[in-house]
Design an enzyme around this catalytic site. Structure first.
Site: not given
Length: 294
Positions: A110, A150-153
């Protein structure tokens, strides 16, 4: 007679005061959707342990990609197999539980390429999961209560545009974020700074510099930083078992209730506890052990 009148006035004042007090009480948020052995969504909500359930994850979206759910075997969205979750969602909501769709995760594909891309993603979310209308709603006709980031990238760009665009559809829409505990978060700081987020459940795990390691000193220092952010309510995000967070951060229930909660509950922004994830919680009984103290 005078004493009776005075007593009546005092009682009336107490009733009015109680009606004016904020009704929110602290609760537990849980992530559901990443292990078929965690049980159904209906079973999850029926435990009575959770006030928020994040359906995880919409793991592909943005930058021209076709949005895709990944619910780890619970259902197959490619053949409309997840529309049956609508009944589960409504059952949860009927118990006063807020159900949100979680975007991203640690292994998703994403990104947002521009402010216009963010606006398009917001429209997709509104029409397919929230109050809008679409001919193909992956989770059926249930209207979710909000969106969790939940943005981890990727980069930290344009998540603020997405948050603002979602709130333009409905200012009462619930927005949540799950940043890592190092402050400020590398991906979500600009979005959180908009002040649009109702719930920020900070991941105090897999981050040794700000998680519980033998004592709560680093955790509490980071907690104080997060409560200074524009987040309306801040939650302490924890793994439900050591296995749920390979890089650490698990806090035994007795340690949490005796050494950590008494310090953070005094914060005006304290909202409760976020738990990763339902499978580990079902295995370990973590929420059962802590819910009376939250």
């Amino acid at each position: 007679m005078a004493s009776h009148i005075e007593t009546s006035i005092i009682l009336l004042s107490l009733v009015l005061f109680s009606l004016c007090k904020p009704s929110f009480s602290a609760g537990i948020a849980i992530y559901w959707g990443q292990n078929t052995d965690e049980g159904t969504l209906t079973e999850t909500c029926a435990t009575g342990n959770y006030q928020f359930v994040n359906i995880a994850f919409l793991s592909t979206f943005g930058s021209g990609s076709t949005p895709a759910l990944n619910l780890a075997g619970h259902c197959d969205p490619n053949n409309n197999g997840c529309t049956g979750l609508s009944t589960d969602i409504k059952s949860c909501q009927g118990q006063g539980i807020k159900v949100l769709l979680s975007l991203g995760g640690g292994a998703g594909s994403y990104s947002l390429s521009s402010a216009d891309d963010a606006t398009q993603v917001a429209s997709y979310l509104w029409n397919n999961f929230l109050g809008g209308q679409s001919g193909s709603r992956p989770l059926g006709d249930a209207v979710l209560d909000g969106i969790d980031f939940d943005i981890e990238a990727g980069s930290g760009q344009f998540w603020d545009n997405l948050a603002n665009a979602l709130k333009r559809f409905n200012q009462n829409l619930n927005l949540a974020a799950a940043p890592q505990c190092p402050f400020p978060d590398a991906h979500l700081d600009k979005a959180i700074q908009t002040g649009q987020f109702d719930f920020v459940w900070v991941q105090f795990y897999n981050n040794p510099q700000c998680q519980y390691v033998d004592n709560a000193n680093n955790l509490l220092a980071a907690w104080n930083q997060w409560t200074s952010s524009p987040a309306k309510q801040v939650f302490l995000g924890l793994p439900a078992s050591p296995a749920a967070a390979p890089s650490g951060g698990f806090i035994p229930a007795d340690v949490l209730t005796s050494q950590v909660l008494p310090s953070i509950k005094s914060s005006a922004k304290y909202g409760g506890i976020m738990i990763w994830n339902r499978f580990a919680d079902k295995q370990n009984g973590y929420s059962n052990s802590i819910k009376a103290s939250v």
